[in-house]
Design a protein around this motif. Structure first.
Motif, PDB file in Angstrom:
ATOM      1  N   ASN A  20       5.347 -12.835  10.473  1.00  0.00           N
ATOM      2  CA  ASN A  20       6.475 -11.904  10.463  1.00  0.00           C
ATOM      3  C   ASN A  20       6.065 -10.517   9.977  1.00  0.00           C
ATOM      4  O   ASN A  20       6.505  -9.506  10.530  1.00  0.00           O
ATOM      5  N   SER A  21       5.234 -10.458   8.941  1.00  0.00           N
ATOM      6  CA  SER A  21       4.766  -9.159   8.446  1.00  0.00           C
ATOM      7  C   SER A  21       3.968  -8.431   9.518  1.00  0.00           C
ATOM      8  O   SER A  21       4.110  -7.221   9.709  1.00  0.00           O
ATOM      9  N   PHE A  22       3.130  -9.184  10.246  1.00  0.00           N
ATOM     10  CA  PHE A  22       2.339  -8.572  11.318  1.00  0.00           C
ATOM     11  C   PHE A  22       3.250  -8.042  12.428  1.00  0.00           C
ATOM     12  O   PHE A  22       3.047  -6.938  12.931  1.00  0.00           O
ATOM     13  N   MET A  23       4.253  -8.813  12.816  1.00  0.00           N
ATOM     14  CA  MET A  23       5.169  -8.371  13.874  1.00  0.00           C
ATOM     15  C   MET A  23       5.965  -7.142  13.439  1.00  0.00           C
ATOM     16  O   MET A  23       6.213  -6.243  14.245  1.00  0.00           O
ATOM     17  N   GLU A  24       6.352  -7.094  12.175  1.00  0.00           N
ATOM     18  CA  GLU A  24       7.047  -5.909  11.661  1.00  0.00           C
ATOM     19  C   GLU A  24       6.146  -4.685  11.720  1.00  0.00           C
ATOM     20  O   GLU A  24       6.605  -3.589  12.042  1.00  0.00           O
ATOM     21  N   MET A  25       4.867  -4.875  11.431  1.00  0.00           N
ATOM     22  CA  MET A  25       3.924  -3.758  11.510  1.00  0.00           C
ATOM     23  C   MET A  25       3.726  -3.338  12.963  1.00  0.00           C
ATOM     24  O   MET A  25       3.738  -2.151  13.287  1.00  0.00           O
ATOM     25  N   LYS A  26       3.555  -4.305  13.823  1.00  0.00           N
ATOM     26  CA  LYS A  26       3.242  -4.036  15.226  1.00  0.00           C
ATOM     27  C   LYS A  26       4.417  -3.407  15.977  1.00  0.00           C
ATOM     28  O   LYS A  26       4.239  -2.422  16.690  1.00  0.00           O
ATOM     29  N   TRP A  27       5.593  -3.963  15.826  1.00  0.00           N
ATOM     30  CA  TRP A  27       6.737  -3.511  16.626  1.00  0.00           C
ATOM     31  C   TRP A  27       7.652  -2.530  15.916  1.00  0.00           C
ATOM     32  O   TRP A  27       8.131  -1.580  16.528  1.00  0.00           O
ATOM     33  N   LYS A  28       7.943  -2.764  14.653  1.00  0.00           N
ATOM     34  CA  LYS A  28       8.894  -1.908  13.933  1.00  0.00           C
ATOM     35  C   LYS A  28       8.237  -0.770  13.170  1.00  0.00           C
ATOM     36  O   LYS A  28       8.919   0.124  12.692  1.00  0.00           O
ATOM     37  N   LYS A  29       6.901  -0.841  13.005  1.00  0.00           N
ATOM     38  CA  LYS A  29       6.130   0.194  12.310  1.00  0.00           C
ATOM     39  C   LYS A  29       6.583   0.399  10.867  1.00  0.00           C
ATOM     40  O   LYS A  29       6.534   1.503  10.343  1.00  0.00           O
ATOM     41  N   VAL A  30       7.014  -0.672  10.201  1.00  0.00           N
ATOM     42  CA  VAL A  30       7.453  -0.546   8.810  1.00  0.00           C
ATOM     43  C   VAL A  30       6.293  -0.683   7.830  1.00  0.00           C
ATOM     44  O   VAL A  30       6.438  -0.352   6.654  1.00  0.00           O
ATOM     45  N   HIS A  31       5.155  -1.186   8.307  1.00  0.00           N
ATOM     46  CA  HIS A  31       3.967  -1.318   7.468  1.00  0.00           C
ATOM     47  C   HIS A  31       2.820  -0.558   8.114  1.00  0.00           C
ATOM     48  O   HIS A  31       2.686  -0.536   9.328  1.00  0.00           O
ATOM     49  N   ARG A  32       1.955   0.024   7.297  1.00  0.00           N
ATOM     50  CA  ARG A  32       0.742   0.662   7.810  1.00  0.00           C
ATOM     51  C   ARG A  32      -0.403  -0.351   7.832  1.00  0.00           C
ATOM     52  O   ARG A  32      -1.245  -0.334   8.709  1.00  0.00           O
ATOM     53  N   TYR A  33      -0.428  -1.230   6.825  1.00  0.00           N
ATOM     54  CA  TYR A  33      -1.475  -2.254   6.769  1.00  0.00           C
ATOM     55  C   TYR A  33      -0.970  -3.485   6.048  1.00  0.00           C
ATOM     56  O   TYR A  33       0.044  -3.436   5.330  1.00  0.00           O
ATOM     57  N   ILE A  34      -1.678  -4.589   6.268  1.00  0.00           N
ATOM     58  CA  ILE A  34      -1.379  -5.848   5.581  1.00  0.00           C
ATOM     59  C   ILE A  34      -2.721  -6.457   5.165  1.00  0.00           C
ATOM     60  O   ILE A  34      -3.662  -6.489   5.955  1.00  0.00           O
ATOM     61  N   VAL A  35      -2.788  -6.921   3.933  1.00  0.00           N
ATOM     62  CA  VAL A  35      -3.982  -7.602   3.424  1.00  0.00           C
ATOM     63  C   VAL A  35      -3.631  -9.078   3.266  1.00  0.00           C
ATOM     64  O   VAL A  35      -2.611  -9.417   2.660  1.00  0.00           O
ATOM     65  N   PHE A  36      -4.461  -9.942   3.842  1.00  0.00           N
ATOM     66  CA  PHE A  36      -4.256 -11.389   3.776  1.00  0.00           C
ATOM     67  C   PHE A  36      -5.334 -12.022   2.913  1.00  0.00           C
ATOM     68  O   PHE A  36      -6.464 -11.542   2.869  1.00  0.00           O
ATOM     69  N   LYS A  37      -4.954 -13.115   2.252  1.00  0.00           N
ATOM     70  CA  LYS A  37      -5.944 -13.877   1.500  1.00  0.00           C
ATOM     71  C   LYS A  37      -5.737 -15.355   1.773  1.00  0.00           C
ATOM     72  O   LYS A  37      -4.679 -15.766   2.254  1.00  0.00           O
ATOM     73  N   LYS A  49      -1.027  -8.116   0.123  1.00  0.00           N
ATOM     74  CA  LYS A  49      -0.487  -6.759  -0.109  1.00  0.00           C
ATOM     75  C   LYS A  49      -0.008  -6.204   1.215  1.00  0.00           C
ATOM     76  O   LYS A  49      -0.614  -6.441   2.255  1.00  0.00           O
ATOM     77  N   VAL A  50       1.069  -5.445   1.145  1.00  0.00           N
ATOM     78  CA  VAL A  50       1.608  -4.768   2.325  1.00  0.00           C
ATOM     79  C   VAL A  50       1.700  -3.286   2.003  1.00  0.00           C
ATOM     80  O   VAL A  50       2.238  -2.901   0.963  1.00  0.00           O
ATOM     81  N   GLY A  51       1.158  -2.460   2.889  1.00  0.00           N
ATOM     82  CA  GLY A  51       1.206  -1.014   2.701  1.00  0.00           C
ATOM     83  C   GLY A  51       2.374  -0.416   3.468  1.00  0.00           C
ATOM     84  O   GLY A  51       2.549  -0.695   4.664  1.00  0.00           O
ATOM     85  N   ASP A  58      -7.005   5.141   3.101  1.00  0.00           N
ATOM     86  CA  ASP A  58      -7.582   5.124   1.747  1.00  0.00           C
ATOM     87  C   ASP A  58      -6.847   4.149   0.847  1.00  0.00           C
ATOM     88  O   ASP A  58      -7.458   3.513  -0.021  1.00  0.00           O
ATOM     89  N   ASP A  59      -5.533   4.019   1.047  1.00  0.00           N
ATOM     90  CA  ASP A  59      -4.755   3.055   0.261  1.00  0.00           C
ATOM     91  C   ASP A  59      -5.178   1.621   0.591  1.00  0.00           C
ATOM     92  O   ASP A  59      -5.247   0.766  -0.291  1.00  0.00           O
ATOM     93  N   LEU A  60      -5.445   1.379   1.867  1.00  0.00           N
ATOM     94  CA  LEU A  60      -5.925   0.056   2.273  1.00  0.00           C
ATOM     95  C   LEU A  60      -7.259  -0.259   1.616  1.00  0.00           C
ATOM     96  O   LEU A  60      -7.426  -1.320   1.004  1.00  0.00           O
ATOM     97  N   THR A  61      -8.222   0.647   1.727  1.00  0.00           N
ATOM     98  CA  THR A  61      -9.549   0.375   1.159  1.00  0.00           C
ATOM     99  C   THR A  61      -9.478   0.209  -0.360  1.00  0.00           C
ATOM    100  O   THR A  61     -10.214  -0.593  -0.921  1.00  0.00           O
ATOM    101  N   ALA A  62      -8.582   0.939  -1.011  1.00  0.00           N
ATOM    102  CA  ALA A  62      -8.432   0.811  -2.464  1.00  0.00           C
ATOM    103  C   ALA A  62      -7.822  -0.537  -2.853  1.00  0.00           C
ATOM    104  O   ALA A  62      -8.043  -1.019  -3.962  1.00  0.00           O
ATOM    105  N   SER A  63      -7.064  -1.147  -1.949  1.00  0.00           N
ATOM    106  CA  SER A  63      -6.404  -2.413  -2.277  1.00  0.00           C
ATOM    107  C   SER A  63      -7.302  -3.627  -2.067  1.00  0.00           C
ATOM    108  O   SER A  63      -6.940  -4.734  -2.452  1.00  0.00           O
ATOM    109  N   LEU A  64      -8.470  -3.434  -1.471  1.00  0.00           N
ATOM    110  CA  LEU A  64      -9.395  -4.556  -1.272  1.00  0.00           C
ATOM    111  C   LEU A  64     -10.218  -4.781  -2.539  1.00  0.00           C
ATOM    112  O   LEU A  64     -10.763  -3.835  -3.099  1.00  0.00           O
TER     113      LEU A  64
END
Length: 143
Positions: A20-37, A49-51, A58-64
């Motif tokens: 669902n988070s991926f689909m929201e990013m892909k279609w609704k553009k509500v997220h810039r990135y998603i980090v999975f573990k 984490k969801v950006g 830079d926010d993505l790379t800082a969250s890894l």
């Protein structure tokens, strides 16, 4: 070690939250990135984490983390030479050299499962240090 290998060979579960988070990013553009573990207790992937849409690469790379593996997807918006707005989704497999061998093995063997579940990924980047996934590399791949 046997448990990690068993989970990887049987396939990790991709939770509805991840999809669902991926689909929201892909279609609704509500997220810039998603980090999975990988959650070894549940035997599946979780959202770490969801950006927000206003955050950047830079926010993505800082969250890894510096000492653990992760997967991430990044929605890269850009303008082509023809002045067309485009968007490409990058899949990033992050496995820093400081992470445990077990984690590296688990993430390497389960990567295809999450890639298949997240439909719409354009490019893949594998990185063991930040320079291997720099913003210049992302820009070059998208064009």
């Amino acid at each position: 070690m046997a448990m990690a290998f068993k989970m990887a060979t049987l396939g990790m579960k991709v939770t509805e939250e991840c999809k669902n988070s991926f689909m929201e990013m892909k279609w609704k553009k509500v997220h810039r990135y998603i980090v999975f573990k990988i959650d070894e207790k549940s035997g599946g992937f979780t959202v770490d984490k969801v950006g927000a849409s206003g955050e950047g690469y830079d926010d993505l790379t800082a969250s890894l983390p510096d000492d653990d593996c992760r997967y991430a997807v990044f929605d890269f918006d850009f303008v082509t030479v023809d002045n067309c707005r485009k968007s490409k989704i990058f899949f990033i497999a992050w496995a820093p050299s400081a992470s445990r061998i077990r984690a590296k093995m688990l993430y390497a063997t389960s990567k295809d499962g999450i890639r298949r579940a997240l439909d719409g990924i354009h490019y893949e980047v594998q990185a063991t240090e930040p320079s291997e996934m720099g913003f210049d590399i992302i820009k070059d791949r998208a064009n």
